[in-house]
Design an enzyme around this catalytic site. Sequence first.
Site, PDB file in Angstrom:
ATOM      1  N   CYS A   2       0.847  -1.185   0.000  1.00  0.00           N
ATOM      2  CA  CYS A   2       0.000   0.000   0.000  1.00  0.00           C
ATOM      3  C   CYS A   2       0.889   1.244   0.000  1.00  0.00           C
ATOM      4  CB  CYS A   2      -0.875   0.015   1.235  1.00  0.00           C
ATOM      5  SG  CYS A   2      -1.686  -1.546   1.555  1.00  0.00           S
ATOM      6  N   ARG A  27       1.840   1.795  -8.438  1.00  0.00           N
ATOM      7  CA  ARG A  27       2.063   0.540  -7.713  1.00  0.00           C
ATOM      8  C   ARG A  27       0.796  -0.301  -7.618  1.00  0.00           C
ATOM      9  NH1 ARG A  27       5.784   0.792  -3.465  1.00  0.00           N
ATOM     10  NH2 ARG A  27       4.109   0.052  -2.150  1.00  0.00           N
ATOM     11  N   TRP A  73      -3.945  -1.745  -0.909  1.00  0.00           N
ATOM     12  CA  TRP A  73      -3.944  -2.936  -1.752  1.00  0.00           C
ATOM     13  C   TRP A  73      -4.328  -4.049  -0.807  1.00  0.00           C
ATOM     14  CZ3 TRP A  73      -1.235  -7.512  -3.121  1.00  0.00           C
ATOM     15  CH2 TRP A  73      -1.440  -7.914  -4.453  1.00  0.00           C
ATOM     16  N   ASN A  99       0.657   0.214   6.542  1.00  0.00           N
ATOM     17  CA  ASN A  99       1.118  -0.753   5.541  1.00  0.00           C
ATOM     18  C   ASN A  99       1.664  -1.952   6.281  1.00  0.00           C
ATOM     19  OD1 ASN A  99       0.604   1.071   3.591  1.00  0.00           O
ATOM     20  ND2 ASN A  99       2.729   1.292   2.888  1.00  0.00           N
ATOM     21  N   GLY A 100       1.402  -3.151   5.764  1.00  0.00           N
ATOM     22  CA  GLY A 100       1.945  -4.351   6.392  1.00  0.00           C
ATOM     23  C   GLY A 100       0.832  -5.275   6.840  1.00  0.00           C
ATOM     24  N   GLU A 480      10.113 -23.028 -16.214  1.00  0.00           N
ATOM     25  CA  GLU A 480       9.918 -21.622 -15.865  1.00  0.00           C
ATOM     26  C   GLU A 480      11.080 -20.775 -16.406  1.00  0.00           C
ATOM     27  OE1 GLU A 480       7.703 -19.760 -15.145  1.00  0.00           O
ATOM     28  OE2 GLU A 480       8.581 -17.999 -14.208  1.00  0.00           O
ATOM     29  N   LYS A 484      10.762 -17.521 -18.991  1.00  0.00           N
ATOM     30  CA  LYS A 484      11.256 -16.169 -18.672  1.00  0.00           C
ATOM     31  C   LYS A 484      12.118 -15.658 -19.822  1.00  0.00           C
ATOM     32  CE  LYS A 484       9.224 -15.233 -16.211  1.00  0.00           C
ATOM     33  NZ  LYS A 484       8.187 -15.674 -15.363  1.00  0.00           N
ATOM     34  N   GLU A 487       9.971 -14.868 -23.034  1.00  0.00           N
ATOM     35  CA  GLU A 487       9.003 -13.779 -23.033  1.00  0.00           C
ATOM     36  C   GLU A 487       9.623 -12.392 -22.971  1.00  0.00           C
ATOM     37  OE1 GLU A 487       7.628 -14.485 -18.395  1.00  0.00           O
ATOM     38  OE2 GLU A 487       6.254 -13.475 -19.728  1.00  0.00           O
ATOM     39  N   HIS A 503      16.041 -38.597 -27.109  1.00  0.00           N
ATOM     40  CA  HIS A 503      14.892 -39.058 -27.898  1.00  0.00           C
ATOM     41  C   HIS A 503      14.531 -38.066 -29.000  1.00  0.00           C
ATOM     42  CE1 HIS A 503      14.395 -42.477 -25.307  1.00  0.00           C
ATOM     43  NE2 HIS A 503      14.435 -41.679 -24.248  1.00  0.00           N
ATOM     44  N   LYS A 602      -0.285  -8.147 -18.628  1.00  0.00           N
ATOM     45  CA  LYS A 602      -0.070  -8.661 -17.277  1.00  0.00           C
ATOM     46  C   LYS A 602      -1.194  -9.591 -16.868  1.00  0.00           C
ATOM     47  CE  LYS A 602       2.080  -9.033 -13.373  1.00  0.00           C
ATOM     48  NZ  LYS A 602       3.194  -9.997 -13.414  1.00  0.00           N
TER      49      LYS A 602
HETATM   50  C1  F6R Z   1       4.809 -15.162 -17.300  1.00  0.00           C
HETATM   51  C2  F6R Z   1       3.520 -14.850 -16.711  1.00  0.00           C
HETATM   52  C3  F6R Z   1       2.335 -15.578 -17.229  1.00  0.00           C
HETATM   53  C4  F6R Z   1       1.288 -15.743 -16.129  1.00  0.00           C
HETATM   54  C5  F6R Z   1      -0.004 -16.317 -16.706  1.00  0.00           C
HETATM   55  C6  F6R Z   1      -1.029 -16.553 -15.622  1.00  0.00           C
HETATM   56  O1  F6R Z   1       5.836 -14.462 -16.666  1.00  0.00           O
HETATM   57  O2  F6R Z   1       3.405 -14.013 -15.858  1.00  0.00           O
HETATM   58  O3  F6R Z   1       2.667 -16.809 -17.796  1.00  0.00           O
HETATM   59  O4  F6R Z   1       1.808 -16.598 -15.159  1.00  0.00           O
HETATM   60  O5  F6R Z   1      -0.539 -15.419 -17.648  1.00  0.00           O
HETATM   61  O6  F6R Z   1      -1.344 -15.379 -14.961  1.00  0.00           O
HETATM   62  P1  F6R Z   1      -1.982 -15.376 -13.530  1.00  0.00           P
HETATM   63  O7  F6R Z   1      -1.004 -15.994 -12.602  1.00  0.00           O
HETATM   64  O8  F6R Z   1      -2.277 -13.954 -13.229  1.00  0.00           O
HETATM   65  O9  F6R Z   1      -3.219 -16.227 -13.628  1.00  0.00           O
END
Ligand code: F6R
Length: 608
Positions: A2, A27, A73, A99-100, A480, A484, A487, A503, A602
């Site tokens: 927050c 934020r 938040w 906050n916290g 993972e 990263k 993307e 294989h 996002k």
């Molecule tokens: C990659 C990334 C995406 C999300 C995916 C699911 O860095 O962030 O692969 O993990 O779109 O999103 P959430 O977790 O918000 O359901």
Amino acid sequence: MCGIVGYVGSRPALPIILDGLERLEYRGYDSAGVAVLGDGRMMVHKQAGRLADLKNSLCEGSTGCVGLGHTRWATHGRPSDANAHPHLDCSGQVLVVHNGIIENHAELRAWLERHHHRFRSETDTEVIPHLIEHYWEGDLEGAVRKAVRRLEGSFALVVASTREPDKLVVVRQESPLILGLGEDEFFVASDIPAILHRTRRTIVLENGEMAVIDDRGPRVTDWEGAPVDKPIIEVSWDPVTAERGGYPHFMLKEIHEQPDAVRETLRGRIAPAGGVNLAELQPLEELLRSCRRVYMTACGTACHAAMVGKMMLESWVRIPVEVDLASEFRYRDLLLEPEDLVVVVSQSGETADTLAALREAQHRGSQVVAVTNVLGSSVAREADAVIYTRAGPEIAVASTKAYMTQLVVLALLALHMAQLRGTMTPDRIARRCAELESVPDRLKLVLQHEPMLERLGGRLRDEEHVFFIGRGADYRAALEGQLKLKEISYIHAEAYAAGELKHGTLALITEGVPVVALATQRQLLPKIASNIAVARARGGWILAVGLRGATEIQQLADEYVPLPELSPLLMPMLAAVPLQLLAYYAARARGCDIDKPRNLAKSVTVEG
Ligand code: F6R
């Protein structure tokens, strides 16, 4: 998390507070509130939604020169007008923004209710003004001092009272708070961007410190009242860098926030004797004891976390687990039964496929536990129980600290179920809990490899393909790692279970092709060593991320990133950091738009 802004000076506080809060909007928040004192009355206004709406609905002005504001938040209690800060005591004379997380809020609330305090919100914060009211003996500072001693958890507080309207009392414990020194005016904020355009002269409060701010400026003391001599720090950041806490990108900031994020995730969830305490799962306790199978479903990074969670549940709870991409879950011939447990994982809590999978599971009569970062999100509202990851807002599109805290929550869930079902001894659970508590410090150690990963990221700059290999939990961590890299750097990357190379994929490993090999699973070191040797024999350039002291792997690799050792199923937490940094620095070397990679959003709220 927050945002907090406070002001004591000779100008009207309201516009200064609103302006400071606007500068923290980036934020993320779900509600906002302001309070102004000092002109013979008190004005408090708070509501769910955007700051702009709050401004539009402010019908009364105020000329008071003492004020405080907050953007919330949500962590305890959904986003609503009543849950927005400031919170007040019964008499309406004490105001607090916070906050916290107050870990012992339930116990304090029950105690205060027994002392006839009446609560108006569902928040953990509201215990604070009531405690201050309870301990009031004629001065605000003394009452705050007594109240904070009762609090457990993390808190940055700004407190005001109509009984002493010319001052603010501020306190810091595990949640940042800075003071700003202007010309005859003083500021307090949770983050530098809120006040940077007003002053560059700051005092950073440390844990266990508090300050009284009036027109003579701040007086910093410890909680016992002993004065503390604080240096004045000149901040040289430009406003954009300040938003990112001095980091060039949010992604790098969020990578570095992981030790603190994990600490927040664990806060109050591990009992002093070592058991797991997930009170939020109480409504499903019977099902957690009796279910015969678990289905986990999620998208992207969250699904990679679920894959590690599956291994934890299978190994510690001895229960069969299936993991499905949420986009596949609905469209296959599921054998889901009402007595199966479903776990959905979603940072945003708004991903369309994950939400649809949750609804499908409930439609078939199953109960759903959600692991999410956003309170009040659709997934959180619709699930039968929710475990929050408490990573704080994640701004970079590429998920880092949310993934890390998902892994931690899934470990807690598995240990909780093992505890309920007696599949692990209390001793073994206590050892895993102790290891989890050591994760923040170990992450800090791993972060020290950043300069090396910067160099290695640069080495990948002109590559077109990178392969990631690993076995067991390392394979899931490799999935993972490759996502990263793809993307944010747009380099093509693929992860393979290392035993699969022969294989088919081995045909692609030729002179100089980069292979990132994970070697953190002690019981599988000889196996991964032979996979690395095979890739190397074809000319592959090997970057290994492995256990410290695994000399055979180190000797086979061109580059080696050593990690401290934890139980094998916790190692993906430590392995994530070098892979995140590698992706980050490769993307940076290629000049990519790291925080907003092309074509990605996002939160993916449509099915595609
Ligand atoms: C990659 C990334 C995406 C999300 C995916 C699911 O860095 O962030 O692969 O993990 O779109 O999103 P959430 O977790 O918000 O359901």
